[in-house]
Design a protein around this motif. Structure first.
Motif, short mmCIF file in Angstrom:
data_model
loop_
_atom_site.label_atom_id
_atom_site.label_comp_id
_atom_site.label_asym_id
_atom_site.label_seq_id
_atom_site.Cartn_x
_atom_site.Cartn_y
_atom_site.Cartn_z
N ASN A 186 73.64 30.25 56.20
CA ASN A 186 74.25 29.11 55.37
C ASN A 186 73.41 29.17 53.33
O ASN A 186 73.71 29.06 52.87
N ASP A 203 77.16 20.11 65.36
CA ASP A 203 78.04 20.75 64.45
C ASP A 203 79.03 21.83 65.39
O ASP A 203 79.97 22.28 64.46
N ARG A 223 75.01 24.75 50.02
CA ARG A 223 75.14 25.65 51.47
C ARG A 223 76.52 25.41 51.95
O ARG A 223 77.15 24.65 51.46
N THR A 224 76.75 26.57 52.39
CA THR A 224 78.00 27.31 53.23
C THR A 224 78.29 26.58 54.76
O THR A 224 78.01 26.32 54.75
N ASP A 225 79.27 24.76 54.39
CA ASP A 225 78.86 24.05 56.07
C ASP A 225 79.87 25.08 56.57
O ASP A 225 79.63 24.63 57.72
N THR A 226 80.49 26.38 56.06
CA THR A 226 81.94 26.24 57.45
C THR A 226 81.42 27.84 56.72
O THR A 226 81.33 28.79 55.56
N THR A 275 82.06 25.17 51.50
CA THR A 275 81.05 24.64 50.36
C THR A 275 81.71 23.19 50.27
O THR A 275 82.40 22.54 49.57
N ASP A 276 80.08 21.73 51.09
CA ASP A 276 80.56 20.35 50.90
C ASP A 276 80.30 20.38 48.95
O ASP A 276 79.72 19.28 49.00
N ARG A 304 76.22 26.82 61.13
CA ARG A 304 75.58 26.65 59.40
C ARG A 304 74.16 27.36 59.52
O ARG A 304 74.00 28.18 58.55
N ASP A 305 73.57 26.54 60.91
CA ASP A 305 71.64 26.68 61.54
C ASP A 305 71.77 28.54 62.35
O ASP A 305 70.84 28.64 62.32
N ARG A 336 84.41 16.79 58.75
CA ARG A 336 83.18 17.02 58.41
C ARG A 336 82.35 15.74 59.10
O ARG A 336 80.41 16.10 58.98
#
Length: 334
Positions: A133, A219, A93-96, A81-82, A116-117, A210
């Motif tokens: 995410n 992404d 949300r989970t960016d990774t 998470t960022d 993530r999307d 990032r």
């Protein structure tokens, strides 16, 4: 009583006497160092265990204790998470999202990224058209795991959730990482050139992993760089022989990580499966861009999902065309 003075030892006998005394002193010092080192090692491990215990968060469905020690392949869901860095502290949300599959017999590991999307049906949710995410912040790690399990048709027994602040500190704790960038860019603390090896500290590695707006692959390019950082981080951690260094790495995770792996699990993984970190493969669940109700998504074709599922099941030593049931999961695979 004979008070006559004793004759001094001959030179050769005097030498042997001094030599024996010197050996006893050296042996005593060595014994003290070994005992002291053992006590320090025990203390450091105890402190590391105490620190790491704060990161442990069990799931309602607890894995079988033999899931790791059985020597059979297993999967871990890595989520990032960022938050925790750059002034961000909200639950994000989970960016990774990366599925790590480890096969001890083949001495291999595979890192499979999920964008993530990616459009999914979040497990247990009545809402359609949701990004993957969103599963973690909406319903927690168990739902995130089950959503991924149902997406790619594999069992996942473990998870590791880490925020960006923890990643930065962990990279610093191992002395930074070396990467060969796939493209040239300058973003925040990261200033890299294509195909030129560079050493990154925590802040620059965080920026390196990032950046996505200036990457032609978007992404997907960022996912490649994220897997680079994770692989190098694991390699550096596996090479640490000092208990003090290992304690420092675990200490960097305090308040920055959540997992259902115990401290004993972690030591077991490091001791028994550390060699797999040298044979890491990478993959991505490739989707296609789409806009639904004004929101950008990545939609993975079913044929792509099926192929990724087959590859993951092969990596785990599972039958390719069998539908697995999460609620009837035996972590040992029996």
């Amino acid at each position: 009583m004979n008070t006559a003075p004793q004759e001094p030892l001959p030179p050769r006998e005097r030498h042997f006497s001094h030599s024996g005394k010197l050996k006893r002193i050296i042996l005593t010092l060595l014994a003290c160092l070994l005992i002291g080192g053992g006590l320090y090692g025990w203390y450091a491990l105890h402190q590391a265990k105490t620190t790491f215990s704060k990161t442990y968060h069990a799931l309602p469905t607890k894995p079988n204790d033999l899931a790791l020690t059985s020597g059979k392949p297993f999967a871990v869901l890595l989520m990032g998470t960022d938050t925790g860095a750059l002034g961000r502290h909200s639950v994000g949300r989970t960016d990774t999202m990366i599925i790590a599959t480890i096969n001890p017999k083949r001495q291999t590991a595979k890192l499979t990224s999920i964008p993530r999307d990616t459009l999914v049906d979040v497990y247990g949710s009545q809402q359609d058209d949701e990004k993957i995410n969103a599963a973690l912040p909406l319903y927690g790690p168990e739902t995130a795991i089950k959503t991924v399990e149902h997406l790619v048709n594999i069992p996942i027994h473990y998870y590791v959730l880490i925020n960006m602040g923890g990643l930065e500190k962990m990279i610093n704790a191992v002395g930074g990482v070396d990467v060969v960038p796939p493209l040239t860019f300058h973003y925040e603390q990261a200033n890299v050139k294509k195909n030129q090896k560079i050493h990154l500290n925590g802040a620059s590695a965080l920026a390196y992993s990032r950046m996505r707006d200036d990457d032609p692959l978007g992404d997907y390019g960022r996912q490649i760089r994220q897997r680079q950082i994770i692989k190098q981080l694991v390699l550096k951690e596996a090479g640490l022989s000092s208990v003090a260094h290992y304690q420092r790495v675990l200490g960097s995770l305090k308040d920055n990580m959540q997992t259902n792996l115990t401290f004993q699990d972690l030591l077991w993984l490091r001791t028994k499966y550390g060699h797999t970190s040298r044979h890491v493969q990478s993959a991505t669940l490739q989707g296609k861009p789409a806009v639904i109700n004004g929101i950008d998504y990545q939609i993975a074709p079913q044929t792509t999902i099926d192929q990724v599922s087959k590859d993951l099941r092969k990596a785990l030593g599972l039958p390719v065309n069998v539908q697995f049931q999460t609620d009837a999961l035996d972590p040992t695979g029996e």
